[in-house]
Design a protein around this motif. Structure first.
Motif, PDB file in Angstrom:
ATOM      1  N   TYR A   1       0.812  -1.211   0.000  1.00 29.14           N
ATOM      2  CA  TYR A   1       0.000   0.000   0.000  1.00 29.14           C
ATOM      3  C   TYR A   1       0.847   1.264   0.000  1.00 29.14           C
ATOM      4  O   TYR A   1       0.329   2.366  -0.149  1.00 29.14           O
ATOM      5  N   ASN A   2       2.144   1.116   0.192  1.00 26.15           N
ATOM      6  CA  ASN A   2       2.973   2.289   0.429  1.00 26.15           C
ATOM      7  C   ASN A   2       3.681   2.734  -0.841  1.00 26.15           C
ATOM      8  O   ASN A   2       4.590   2.077  -1.319  1.00 26.15           O
ATOM      9  N   ARG A   3       3.273   3.861  -1.360  1.00 29.77           N
ATOM     10  CA  ARG A   3       3.898   4.389  -2.566  1.00 29.77           C
ATOM     11  C   ARG A   3       4.806   5.575  -2.276  1.00 29.77           C
ATOM     12  O   ARG A   3       5.430   6.112  -3.176  1.00 29.77           O
ATOM     13  N   LYS A   4       4.855   5.991  -1.020  1.00 29.71           N
ATOM     14  CA  LYS A   4       5.608   7.192  -0.682  1.00 29.71           C
ATOM     15  C   LYS A   4       7.045   6.881  -0.271  1.00 29.71           C
ATOM     16  O   LYS A   4       7.797   7.782   0.049  1.00 29.71           O
ATOM     17  N   GLU A   5       7.405   5.608  -0.251  1.00 29.55           N
ATOM     18  CA  GLU A   5       8.744   5.237   0.185  1.00 29.55           C
ATOM     19  C   GLU A   5       9.677   4.988  -0.994  1.00 29.55           C
ATOM     20  O   GLU A   5      10.786   4.508  -0.818  1.00 29.55           O
ATOM     21  N   TYR A   6       9.224   5.317  -2.200  1.00 31.94           N
ATOM     22  CA  TYR A   6      10.064   5.185  -3.380  1.00 31.94           C
ATOM     23  C   TYR A   6      10.383   6.586  -3.888  1.00 31.94           C
ATOM     24  O   TYR A   6       9.499   7.416  -4.049  1.00 31.94           O
ATOM     25  N   HIS A   7      11.633   6.814  -4.133  1.00 29.43           N
ATOM     26  CA  HIS A   7      12.099   8.164  -4.458  1.00 29.43           C
ATOM     27  C   HIS A   7      12.729   8.202  -5.840  1.00 29.43           C
ATOM     28  O   HIS A   7      13.533   7.330  -6.189  1.00 29.43           O
ATOM     29  N   HIS A   8      12.348   9.204  -6.638  1.00 28.45           N
ATOM     30  CA  HIS A   8      13.069   9.478  -7.876  1.00 28.45           C
ATOM     31  C   HIS A   8      14.426  10.068  -7.487  1.00 28.45           C
ATOM     32  O   HIS A   8      14.479  11.142  -6.884  1.00 28.45           O
ATOM     33  N   VAL A   9      15.501   9.394  -7.820  1.00 22.25           N
ATOM     34  CA  VAL A   9      16.828   9.918  -7.487  1.00 22.25           C
ATOM     35  C   VAL A   9      17.024  11.276  -8.157  1.00 22.25           C
ATOM     36  O   VAL A   9      17.472  12.241  -7.535  1.00 22.25           O
ATOM     37  N   PHE A  10      16.694  11.350  -9.429  1.00 21.45           N
ATOM     38  CA  PHE A  10      16.573  12.644 -10.113  1.00 21.45           C
ATOM     39  C   PHE A  10      15.086  12.999 -10.039  1.00 21.45           C
ATOM     40  O   PHE A  10      14.261  12.364 -10.707  1.00 21.45           O
TER      41      PHE A  10
ATOM     42  N   ASP B   1       8.354   8.618 -19.758  1.00 23.26           N
ATOM     43  CA  ASP B   1       8.822   7.240 -19.575  1.00 23.26           C
ATOM     44  C   ASP B   1      10.259   7.205 -19.064  1.00 23.26           C
ATOM     45  O   ASP B   1      10.627   6.316 -18.286  1.00 23.26           O
ATOM     46  N   ASP B   2      11.074   8.153 -19.492  1.00 26.40           N
ATOM     47  CA  ASP B   2      12.458   8.213 -19.016  1.00 26.40           C
ATOM     48  C   ASP B   2      12.516   8.641 -17.551  1.00 26.40           C
ATOM     49  O   ASP B   2      13.346   8.156 -16.783  1.00 26.40           O
ATOM     50  N   ILE B   3      11.628   9.541 -17.167  1.00 30.06           N
ATOM     51  CA  ILE B   3      11.562   9.983 -15.769  1.00 30.06           C
ATOM     52  C   ILE B   3      11.244   8.803 -14.855  1.00 30.06           C
ATOM     53  O   ILE B   3      11.792   8.676 -13.761  1.00 30.06           O
ATOM     54  N   PHE B   4      10.352   7.927 -15.337  1.00 28.83           N
ATOM     55  CA  PHE B   4       9.896   6.802 -14.519  1.00 28.83           C
ATOM     56  C   PHE B   4      10.675   5.518 -14.789  1.00 28.83           C
ATOM     57  O   PHE B   4      10.212   4.430 -14.445  1.00 28.83           O
ATOM     58  N   CYS B   5      11.848   5.641 -15.370  1.00 32.95           N
ATOM     59  CA  CYS B   5      12.726   4.479 -15.534  1.00 32.95           C
ATOM     60  C   CYS B   5      12.967   3.843 -14.167  1.00 32.95           C
ATOM     61  O   CYS B   5      13.211   4.545 -13.175  1.00 32.95           O
ATOM     62  N   VAL B   6      12.896   2.531 -14.099  1.00 30.78           N
ATOM     63  CA  VAL B   6      13.063   1.834 -12.822  1.00 30.78           C
ATOM     64  C   VAL B   6      14.396   2.181 -12.161  1.00 30.78           C
ATOM     65  O   VAL B   6      14.501   2.215 -10.926  1.00 30.78           O
ATOM     66  N   LEU B   7      15.392   2.493 -12.961  1.00 30.64           N
ATOM     67  CA  LEU B   7      16.717   2.808 -12.428  1.00 30.64           C
ATOM     68  C   LEU B   7      16.772   4.165 -11.734  1.00 30.64           C
ATOM     69  O   LEU B   7      17.761   4.478 -11.067  1.00 30.64           O
ATOM     70  N   ASN B   8      15.728   4.950 -11.880  1.00 27.92           N
ATOM     71  CA  ASN B   8      15.688   6.264 -11.236  1.00 27.92           C
ATOM     72  C   ASN B   8      15.023   6.207  -9.866  1.00 27.92           C
ATOM     73  O   ASN B   8      14.665   7.243  -9.308  1.00 27.92           O
ATOM     74  N   PHE B   9      14.869   5.005  -9.325  1.00 27.10           N
ATOM     75  CA  PHE B   9      14.190   4.872  -8.034  1.00 27.10           C
ATOM     76  C   PHE B   9      15.106   4.257  -6.982  1.00 27.10           C
ATOM     77  O   PHE B   9      15.966   3.433  -7.285  1.00 27.10           O
ATOM     78  N   CYS B  10      14.876   4.701  -5.743  1.00 28.83           N
ATOM     79  CA  CYS B  10      15.521   4.062  -4.597  1.00 28.83           C
ATOM     80  C   CYS B  10      14.564   4.155  -3.415  1.00 28.83           C
ATOM     81  O   CYS B  10      13.561   4.871  -3.462  1.00 28.83           O
ATOM     82  N   PHE B  11      14.869   3.420  -2.358  1.00 32.49           N
ATOM     83  CA  PHE B  11      14.069   3.501  -1.140  1.00 32.49           C
ATOM     84  C   PHE B  11      14.413   4.784  -0.391  1.00 32.49           C
ATOM     85  O   PHE B  11      15.578   5.164  -0.284  1.00 32.49           O
ATOM     86  N   LEU B  12      13.389   5.425   0.143  1.00 29.30           N
ATOM     87  CA  LEU B  12      13.598   6.651   0.915  1.00 29.30           C
ATOM     88  C   LEU B  12      12.369   6.900   1.773  1.00 29.30           C
ATOM     89  O   LEU B  12      11.242   6.666   1.331  1.00 29.30           O
ATOM     90  N   SER B  13      12.581   7.377   2.987  1.00 31.32           N
ATOM     91  CA  SER B  13      11.441   7.691   3.847  1.00 31.32           C
ATOM     92  C   SER B  13      10.669   8.867   3.263  1.00 31.32           C
ATOM     93  O   SER B  13      11.218   9.704   2.532  1.00 31.32           O
ATOM     94  N   SER B  14       9.394   8.939   3.586  1.00 31.00           N
ATOM     95  CA  SER B  14       8.563  10.025   3.060  1.00 31.00           C
ATOM     96  C   SER B  14       9.063  11.386   3.536  1.00 31.00           C
ATOM     97  O   SER B  14       9.013  12.373   2.793  1.00 31.00           O
ATOM     98  N   ASP B  15       9.593  11.454   4.768  1.00 30.89           N
ATOM     99  CA  ASP B  15      10.123  12.721   5.285  1.00 30.89           C
ATOM    100  C   ASP B  15      11.312  13.199   4.450  1.00 30.89           C
ATOM    101  O   ASP B  15      11.404  14.382   4.093  1.00 30.89           O
ATOM    102  N   SER B  16      12.202  12.280   4.150  1.00 27.77           N
ATOM    103  CA  SER B  16      13.372  12.645   3.349  1.00 27.77           C
ATOM    104  C   SER B  16      12.964  12.994   1.924  1.00 27.77           C
ATOM    105  O   SER B  16      13.536  13.897   1.302  1.00 27.77           O
ATOM    106  N   ASN B  17      11.969  12.280   1.428  1.00 29.16           N
ATOM    107  CA  ASN B  17      11.454  12.566   0.092  1.00 29.16           C
ATOM    108  C   ASN B  17      10.942  14.004   0.017  1.00 29.16           C
ATOM    109  O   ASN B  17      11.201  14.734  -0.946  1.00 29.16           O
TER     110      ASN B  17
END
Length: 219
Positions: free
Chosen positions: A119-128, A141-157
């Protein structure tokens, strides 16, 4: 995930698996996760075959899955859009989790139980950040490349928001543990990439990093 049935058979038939048996079943999991074994048809027959190989492990056989190969390439990753409905995205997230990711801002281990919750979509962060790339007219589609994601807390996001990497990698990411933090997220550690806001090089380098990790996990 049809791998669960062979994996269930493994733990049902081998009550106290040896380190070698665990290693073999891990190899099976990662090789099939990063291949099209269960997405290219005849999945039931393949599952039955996998169960038979699991039984071979129980009988003491070694190198049972040596003939299996992962099929994901750097280009595959570059062209994969982030979606939790996509098996490759799920495999990517599980791979990231293997390296105990540290929050880019808080410098603390990410709570993967929270991050991986369906259910949690806020813990994934676009690195760029999405807004930053959009302002540079980067294709959706380039913005949402899987490689542009990492785990991150919602506060840090929220703290990063739409900041350019050249800004937040300098002001928010701890500099004294920079390499360790980025490595834990399987991110390129070359600061120049972020200083120059070089998205293409970032994606290319991260694709290479991820494939190297797949090599490690399937060896």
């Amino acid at each position: 995930m049809q791998q669960l049935i062979p994996l269930t058979c493994f733990f049902d038939s081998i009550k106290r698996p040896t380190a070698q048996q665990i290693s073999q079943v891990k190899q099976y999991f990662w090789k099939t996760s990063f291949s099209n074994r269960y997405t290219s048809g005849q999945s039931n027959a393949k599952m039955d075959s996998d169960i038979e190989r699991i039984k071979e492990i129980a009988d003491g056989e070694s190198n049972v899955f040596s003939s299996y190969e992962y099929t994901v390439t750097e280009n595959t990753l570059i062209n994969t859009k982030f979606s939790k409905a996509n098996p490759l995205t799920r495999a990517f997230l599980l791979l990231m989790a293997q390296y105990h990711p540290v929050d880019l801002v808080k410098n603390q281990r990410v709570d993967l139980g929270t991050s991986l919750a369906s259910y949690n979509r806020k813990e994934y962060h676009h690195v760029f950040p999405q807004a930053y790339l959009k302002s540079k007219s980067v294709h959706h589609d380039d913005i949402f490349c899987v490689l542009n994601f990492c785990f991150l807390s919602s506060d840090s996001n929220k703290a990063i928001s739409r900041k350019a990497p050249s800004t937040y990698f300098e002001t928010l990411v701890p500099q004294d543990t920079f390499t360790d933090v980025l490595s834990s997220n399987v991110l390129p550690i070359n600061k120049t990439i972020y200083q120059k806001d070089d998205y293409k090089t970032f994606i290319d380098r991260r694709a290479s990093e991820v494939v190297s990790k797949i090599d490690e996990l399937t060896a």
